[in-house]
Write a protein that holds these residues in place. Structure first.
Motif, PDB file in Angstrom:
ATOM      1  N   VAL A 185       7.970   5.603   3.606  1.00 30.22           N
ATOM      2  CA  VAL A 185       7.854   4.200   4.016  1.00 30.22           C
ATOM      3  C   VAL A 185       6.374   3.834   3.975  1.00 30.22           C
ATOM      4  O   VAL A 185       5.590   4.266   4.839  1.00 30.22           O
ATOM      5  N   GLY A 186       5.998   3.072   2.952  1.00 29.86           N
ATOM      6  CA  GLY A 186       4.619   2.616   2.870  1.00 29.86           C
ATOM      7  C   GLY A 186       4.364   1.523   3.888  1.00 29.86           C
ATOM      8  O   GLY A 186       5.200   0.644   4.096  1.00 29.86           O
ATOM      9  N   PHE A 187       3.207   1.587   4.540  1.00 23.18           N
ATOM     10  CA  PHE A 187       2.891   0.625   5.606  1.00 23.18           C
ATOM     11  C   PHE A 187       1.402   0.344   5.588  1.00 23.18           C
ATOM     12  O   PHE A 187       0.591   1.271   5.599  1.00 23.18           O
ATOM     13  N   GLU A 188       1.053  -0.935   5.539  1.00 23.78           N
ATOM     14  CA  GLU A 188      -0.361  -1.314   5.505  1.00 23.78           C
ATOM     15  C   GLU A 188      -0.535  -2.700   6.101  1.00 23.78           C
ATOM     16  O   GLU A 188       0.371  -3.546   6.043  1.00 23.78           O
ATOM     17  N   TYR A 189      -1.687  -2.907   6.689  1.00 22.32           N
ATOM     18  CA  TYR A 189      -2.094  -4.240   7.119  1.00 22.32           C
ATOM     19  C   TYR A 189      -3.605  -4.351   6.966  1.00 22.32           C
ATOM     20  O   TYR A 189      -4.301  -3.346   6.865  1.00 22.32           O
ATOM     21  N   ASP A 190      -4.107  -5.580   6.927  1.00 23.55           N
ATOM     22  CA  ASP A 190      -5.533  -5.843   6.787  1.00 23.55           C
ATOM     23  C   ASP A 190      -6.141  -5.035   5.633  1.00 23.55           C
ATOM     24  O   ASP A 190      -7.013  -4.179   5.840  1.00 23.55           O
ATOM     25  N   PRO A 191      -5.698  -5.263   4.388  1.00 22.45           N
ATOM     26  CA  PRO A 191      -6.194  -4.443   3.260  1.00 22.45           C
ATOM     27  C   PRO A 191      -7.697  -4.577   3.013  1.00 22.45           C
ATOM     28  O   PRO A 191      -8.291  -3.676   2.403  1.00 22.45           O
ATOM     29  N   HIS A 192      -8.317  -5.665   3.475  1.00 21.38           N
ATOM     30  CA  HIS A 192      -9.769  -5.819   3.305  1.00 21.38           C
ATOM     31  C   HIS A 192     -10.547  -5.258   4.498  1.00 21.38           C
ATOM     32  O   HIS A 192     -11.778  -5.337   4.506  1.00 21.38           O
ATOM     33  N   ASN A 193      -9.845  -4.728   5.477  1.00 21.09           N
ATOM     34  CA  ASN A 193     -10.474  -4.135   6.666  1.00 21.09           C
ATOM     35  C   ASN A 193     -11.360  -5.137   7.404  1.00 21.09           C
ATOM     36  O   ASN A 193     -12.448  -4.793   7.907  1.00 21.09           O
ATOM     37  N   LYS A 194     -10.882  -6.382   7.514  1.00 22.49           N
ATOM     38  CA  LYS A 194     -11.637  -7.386   8.256  1.00 22.49           C
ATOM     39  C   LYS A 194     -11.706  -7.049   9.742  1.00 22.49           C
ATOM     40  O   LYS A 194     -12.691  -7.372  10.412  1.00 22.49           O
TER      41      LYS A 194
END
Length: 329
Positions: A185-194
Motif C-alpha cells: 500500500v503506497g502512501f504519501e503526503y506533502d511530496p514537496h516537503n513543505k
C-alpha cells in the motif's frame, strides 16, 4: 474519476480522486481528511481486511521429497477468492461446529500422483473446491498466469503421490500474513516537503539526491523565500493499493472503511456502557479464525492470543517473566 463537491455547496467532506484503476491496482487521492484517519486507513488495508486462506491441512498421503509442514505452509500462501467473504463466519463465532463446517470454512481437495518418468509439477489449479460452501466465489484459487496453472505447490517424481484435505478459513493479516489482501500500500503526503516532516540527509544537493515522486506534479511547488506556515496540516494523501488477487483493489478499500466503522462502533459502545457481547449495532470487528472463545482470556475483539496479551499482561501474570519480575513491575 473525480468526485467533486456539488456546485454551490461548501466542500467540507472527504473527496476521492481515482487516478488509475486496474484489475490488481488502484491509485487514488484522499482530500479533506486528517493524517490520523489516512494512516488508520492505510494500516487497516494492510492488516485488518478479512480474506480467505488455507488454515488447516489434513495430510492423508505424502511421499514427495517435501515435509508435510513445508507443503502446508505453501498451501496457506496460495491466494483464494474472497469475494463476498462476509458470507463466511469466523470459526470462533460459528454456532454450528467446534473446528470447521460449511458455514465457517471452505474445503479444498488436493490429489496428485506422478506415473511417468518426467518430473511432475503440482499447481494451484489442482486444488478442487468441494461443496457446499457459503457462495460460488469464495475459496477458489486465484490463477492469473496466461497458462492458467497458478502457483507451484510441489514437484513429484515417478510413483510419488500427495493427497491432502485443505480447510480454508476467514481471517486477517494481523493474525498471519497469508490473510493479507494487499502486497503493498503506497502512501504519501506533502511530496514537496513543505511541512518539513522529513529531514533529508544529503551530501551535496538534496534536489538531485532526493528526486521528487510522481505525486509532486499534483501539488504546487514552494516558492523561493516563501515563509514557513507553522499551522499548516496535511490534507491531501496519495494511496496506491496493490491487491494480491483475492479481492479487487476497490473492494479492499471499501472493506477497510467498513472495518474502521466497526472499530469506531466498538469504541462508542464501550464509552456508552452498552454491553452486548462485543456487538455494536451489528458491527463485529475483524477476528482471527481460531476457535478461541471470547472471554477465555479476558476482553477480546479478535486479537487476543492464547498467551494472554490483554491489558499488557503476559501469560505469567502482570509484568513477570519465567525468569522473575521485570524492571518495569
Amino acid at each position: 474519476m473525480d468526485y467533486d463537491a456539488i456546485d454551490g455547496l461548501e466542500d467540507v467532506g472527504p473527496r476521492v480522486t481515482v487516478r488509475q484503476a486496474l484489475r490488481d491496482r488502484a491509485d487514488f487521492t484522499l482530500e479533506n481528511i486528517d493524517l490520523s484517519f489516512a494512516n488508520s486507513l492505510r494500516r487497516t488495508l494492510l492488516a485488518e481486511v478479512p480474506t480467505m486462506a488455507i488454515d488447516l491441512v489434513e495430510v492423508q498421503v505424502n511421499t514427495s521429497s517435501l515435509a508435510d509442514e513445508f507443503i502446508a505452509h505453501r498451501l496457506g500462501l496460495i491466494p483464494l477468492n474472497s469475494k463476498n467473504v462476509d458470507d463466511v463466519s469466523y470459526t470462533r463465532d460459528c454456532d454450528n461446529c467446534e473446528q470447521y463446517c460449511e458455514y465457517c470454512s471452505v474445503t479444498l481437495e488436493l490429489h496428485a500422483r506422478c506415473t511417468g518418468e518426467e518430473i511432475m509439477k503440482v499447481y494451484a489449479r489442482d486444488l478442487v473446491v468441494a461443496d457446499p460452501r457459503p457462495n460460488e466465489w469464495v475459496g477458489l484459487p486465484i490463477i492469473t498466469d496466461s497458462l492458467g496453472l497458478g502457483s507451484v505447490i510441489c514437484k513429484l517424481r515417478q510413483n510419488q503421490e500427495i493427497r491432502m484435505k485443505c480447510i480454508a478459513k476467514k481471517g486477517i493479516a494481523k493474525e498471519h500474513a497469508k490473510w493479507a489482501p494487499t502486497s503493498a500500500v503506497g502512501f504519501e503526503y506533502d511530496p514537496h516537503n513543505k511541512l518539513k516532516h522529513l529531514d533529508y540527509w544529503y551530501e551535496e544537493d538534496p534536489e538531485k539526491e532526493w528526486p521528487k515522486s510522481v505525486n509532486a506534479a499534483w501539488e504546487e511547488a514552494p516558492q523561493d523565500g516563501e515563509p514557513f506556515d507553522y499551522s499548516a496540516q496535511p490534507s491531501k494523501f496519495y494511496f496506491d493499493v496493490e491487491s494480491i488477487g483475492n479481492l479487487e483493489p476497490d473492494a479492499v478499500v471499501l472493506q477497510g472503511i467498513k472495518v474502521l466503522q466497526q472499530k469506531l462502533a466498538l469504541v462508542i459502545q464501550e464509552l456508552s456502557g452498552d454491553d452486548r457481547n462485543g456487538e455494536a449495532d451489528g458491527f463485529g470487528g475483524p477476528r482471527s479464525p481460531d476457535g478461541m472463545q471470547a472471554g477465555d482470556y479476558g476482553m477480546d475483539h479478535g486479537y487476543t492470543t492464547p498467551f494472554g496479551n490483554t491489558g499488557g499482561q503476559t501469560m505469567y501474570g502482570g509484568g513477570t517473566t519465567p525468569y522473575g519480575a521485570t524492571p518495569y513491575g
